[in-house]
Enzyme design. Sequence first.
Site, PDB file in Angstrom:
ATOM      1  N   ASN A 101       0.826  -1.194   0.000  1.00  0.00           N
ATOM      2  CA  ASN A 101       0.000   0.000   0.000  1.00  0.00           C
ATOM      3  C   ASN A 101       0.869   1.257   0.000  1.00  0.00           C
ATOM      4  O   ASN A 101       2.095   1.184   0.049  1.00  0.00           O
ATOM      5  CB  ASN A 101      -0.951  -0.022   1.198  1.00  0.00           C
ATOM      6  CG  ASN A 101      -2.252   0.692   0.938  1.00  0.00           C
ATOM      7  OD1 ASN A 101      -2.271   1.792   0.401  1.00  0.00           O
ATOM      8  ND2 ASN A 101      -3.351   0.080   1.332  1.00  0.00           N
ATOM      9  N   HIS A 126      22.061   4.566  12.716  1.00  0.00           N
ATOM     10  CA  HIS A 126      23.352   5.175  13.081  1.00  0.00           C
ATOM     11  C   HIS A 126      23.959   4.343  14.195  1.00  0.00           C
ATOM     12  O   HIS A 126      23.261   3.584  14.866  1.00  0.00           O
ATOM     13  CB  HIS A 126      23.174   6.617  13.568  1.00  0.00           C
ATOM     14  CG  HIS A 126      22.716   7.565  12.512  1.00  0.00           C
ATOM     15  ND1 HIS A 126      23.580   8.141  11.615  1.00  0.00           N
ATOM     16  CD2 HIS A 126      21.481   8.023  12.188  1.00  0.00           C
ATOM     17  CE1 HIS A 126      22.905   8.917  10.789  1.00  0.00           C
ATOM     18  NE2 HIS A 126      21.625   8.856  11.118  1.00  0.00           N
ATOM     19  N   LYS A 177       3.328  -8.063  20.560  1.00  0.00           N
ATOM     20  CA  LYS A 177       3.278  -9.338  21.278  1.00  0.00           C
ATOM     21  C   LYS A 177       2.173 -10.177  20.671  1.00  0.00           C
ATOM     22  O   LYS A 177       1.156  -9.639  20.203  1.00  0.00           O
ATOM     23  CB  LYS A 177       3.005  -9.114  22.756  1.00  0.00           C
ATOM     24  CG  LYS A 177       4.124  -8.393  23.453  1.00  0.00           C
ATOM     25  CD  LYS A 177       3.839  -8.240  24.924  1.00  0.00           C
ATOM     26  CE  LYS A 177       5.086  -7.723  25.548  1.00  0.00           C
ATOM     27  NZ  LYS A 177       5.093  -6.698  26.413  1.00  0.00           N
ATOM     28  N   ARG A 205      -3.051 -13.764  20.044  1.00  0.00           N
ATOM     29  CA  ARG A 205      -3.755 -15.042  19.871  1.00  0.00           C
ATOM     30  C   ARG A 205      -3.231 -15.749  18.635  1.00  0.00           C
ATOM     31  O   ARG A 205      -2.503 -15.179  17.850  1.00  0.00           O
ATOM     32  CB  ARG A 205      -5.260 -14.871  19.820  1.00  0.00           C
ATOM     33  CG  ARG A 205      -5.824 -14.291  18.557  1.00  0.00           C
ATOM     34  CD  ARG A 205      -7.360 -14.175  18.677  1.00  0.00           C
ATOM     35  NE  ARG A 205      -7.964 -13.675  17.474  1.00  0.00           N
ATOM     36  CZ  ARG A 205      -8.505 -14.424  16.534  1.00  0.00           C
ATOM     37  NH1 ARG A 205      -8.516 -15.724  16.637  1.00  0.00           N
ATOM     38  NH2 ARG A 205      -9.044 -13.872  15.453  1.00  0.00           N
TER      39      ARG A 205
END
Length: 187
Positions: free
Chosen positions: A86, A117, A182, A185
């Site tokens: 997109n 950097h 995280k 499910r």
Amino acid sequence: MGSKLNHFFFVAFRVWKYRWLSDCSRISGQPKLFHPLLLKGKGKISFGKNVQIGVTNSPNYYSHYTYLEARNSDSEIVIGDNVSINNGFSAVAFSKLTIQNDVLIGVNCAIIDNDGHQLDPNQRNEGDPKSAAVFISENVFLGDNVSILKGVTIGKNAVIGNGSLVTKDIPENAIAAGNPAKVIRNL
């Protein structure tokens, strides 16, 4: 008539301009461009079959561009078959960035395989920062505004929720979201 003029000035002309501004000469494959694409760097950038850059009915269609940079001569960006990217996507590879087949990437996503950097303040403007390859497995879906950092592997069929910052590997068939992302499910 107005629609054709709009397309020429706000799409076709911009696609041509960014092609002209691109300096990466080691390109293979030909994506379908619905959005300007800037290709930079000394490395390799390869596109599989049926890669789409840009979405007409999506935010930032007239205002943004897609940026791919394979910075060094041994840097590489590999985009597989049937990938849809997109508007407003950016990817910078100092080492290697792989996007396998059938991946969907939302608006304003970014992938970077390096620190940008040096982290040490005394060396911040010197040399190449640390980098580690990024690997996005097949059939992954990245929602809008997702950022993926160096060394991450995203497993097959995974979904990454909008606005997520991916700093660690995500297993296959998982839905992950948050900052840092995280697993919330499994599919």
